[in-house]
Enzyme design. Structure first.
Site, mmCIF file in Angstrom:
data_model
loop_
_atom_site.group_PDB
_atom_site.id
_atom_site.type_symbol
_atom_site.label_atom_id
_atom_site.label_comp_id
_atom_site.label_asym_id
_atom_site.label_seq_id
_atom_site.Cartn_x
_atom_site.Cartn_y
_atom_site.Cartn_z
ATOM 1 N N ILE A 5 -6.708 8.091 -1.166
ATOM 2 C CA ILE A 5 -6.668 6.621 -1.190
ATOM 3 C C ILE A 5 -7.574 6.199 -0.031
ATOM 4 C CG2 ILE A 5 -4.524 6.633 0.193
ATOM 5 C CD1 ILE A 5 -3.755 3.965 -1.082
ATOM 6 N N SER A 6 -8.473 5.258 -0.273
ATOM 7 C CA SER A 6 -9.478 4.910 0.744
ATOM 8 C C SER A 6 -8.838 4.215 1.947
ATOM 9 C CB SER A 6 -10.539 3.989 0.127
ATOM 10 O OG SER A 6 -11.092 4.587 -1.015
ATOM 11 N N GLN A 7 -9.554 4.303 3.072
ATOM 12 C CA GLN A 7 -9.166 3.610 4.309
ATOM 13 C C GLN A 7 -9.018 2.104 4.016
ATOM 14 O OE1 GLN A 7 -12.583 3.242 6.742
ATOM 15 N NE2 GLN A 7 -11.470 3.155 8.679
ATOM 16 N N PRO A 8 -8.012 1.439 4.580
ATOM 17 C CA PRO A 8 -7.817 0.008 4.305
ATOM 18 C C PRO A 8 -9.093 -0.824 4.546
ATOM 19 C CG PRO A 8 -5.945 0.855 5.543
ATOM 20 C CD PRO A 8 -6.937 1.978 5.452
ATOM 21 N N ARG A 15 0.824 -1.218 0.000
ATOM 22 C CA ARG A 15 0.000 0.000 0.000
ATOM 23 C C ARG A 15 0.860 1.270 0.000
ATOM 24 N NH1 ARG A 15 -5.307 1.923 1.644
ATOM 25 N NH2 ARG A 15 -5.135 3.702 3.028
#
Ligand code: SAM
Length: 204
Positions: free
Chosen positions: A51-54, A25
């Site tokens: 970038i989205s939250q995991p 990531r």
């Protein structure tokens, strides 16, 4: 990230967990914020995008029920991270991004890391990507007022669409399965994504 954020919140699909362990990531993030890559939050990637939250990446991927054979369309390439996760779990990934600079960066990163099954396209993803339709799965990673009608047309019968749907600043994750030409919808987690801007999304 996987053992402290994803498993405790209920992500169970071992293949999804394995992909989240495998894809680096931090390499999809701008160098100055890489130290936050495995934290429990979305992060800026420039151009006013994130970038989205995991956890959100994991939930959306799990909802797609991928088996490895699918052709997937993603709307909202951003950093390319979600596309890399999808390519670990599906046969082919098309991903559409409206901001050319982000699309170019994402394609370069995906190529560098060997994700050759991901094809990045610049354009308005609210109209889908007709030339490669139909798709087994469609994932929208920006917030939509409703699922854009072209995406419903471009997913196969029995296929799945996952998207954050609702107001501009707060949404619910929606999973729809196409049955007799229409999406049968179920709702999951509350979420907050950047807006999907385009012909069948929000205005700029
Ligand atoms: N999936 C991305 C990742 O893994 O980094 C995160 C996506 S970010 C939350 C949402 C992205 O959707 C932004 O890059 C934004 O520019 C893009 N976007 C917004 N409207 C769009 C549209 N109509 N077509 C394609 N991309 C769009």
């Amino acid at each position: 990230m996987v053992s402290s954020q994803l498993v405790p919140r209920g992500i169970r699909d071992e293949k999804v967990l394995a992909a989240m362990r495998k894809v680096p990531r931090h390499l999809f993030m701008p160098a100055p914020v890489r130290y936050t890559a495995y934290d429990d939050m979305a992060m800026s990637i420039g151009e006013g995008q994130t970038i989205s939250q995991p956890y959100m990446v994991a939930v959306m991927t799990e909802l797609l029920e991928l088996t490895g054979t699918e052709k997937v369309l993603e709307i909202g390439t951003g950093s390319g991270y979600q596309a890399a996760i999808l390519s670990e779990l599906a046969a082919e990934v098309y991903t559409v991004e409206r901001i050319a600079l982000l699309a170019e960066r994402a394609q370069a990163k995906l190529n560098e890391l060997g994700y050759g099954s991901v094809h990045v396209v610049v354009g308005d993803g609210t109209i889908g990507f007709e030339s490669e339709a139909p798709y087994d799965r469609i994932i929208v990673t920006a917030a939509a007022p409703e699922i854009p009608a072209p995406l419903v047309r471009q997913v196969k019968e029995g296929g799945i669409v996952v998207a954050p749907v609702g107001e501009r600043y707060s949404q619910i994750l929606l999973k729809g399965r196409k049955v007799n030409g229409r999406l049968v919808e179920e709702y999951s987690t509350p979420c907050a994504f950047v807006p999907l801007i385009g012909e069948h999304g929000w205005k700029e």
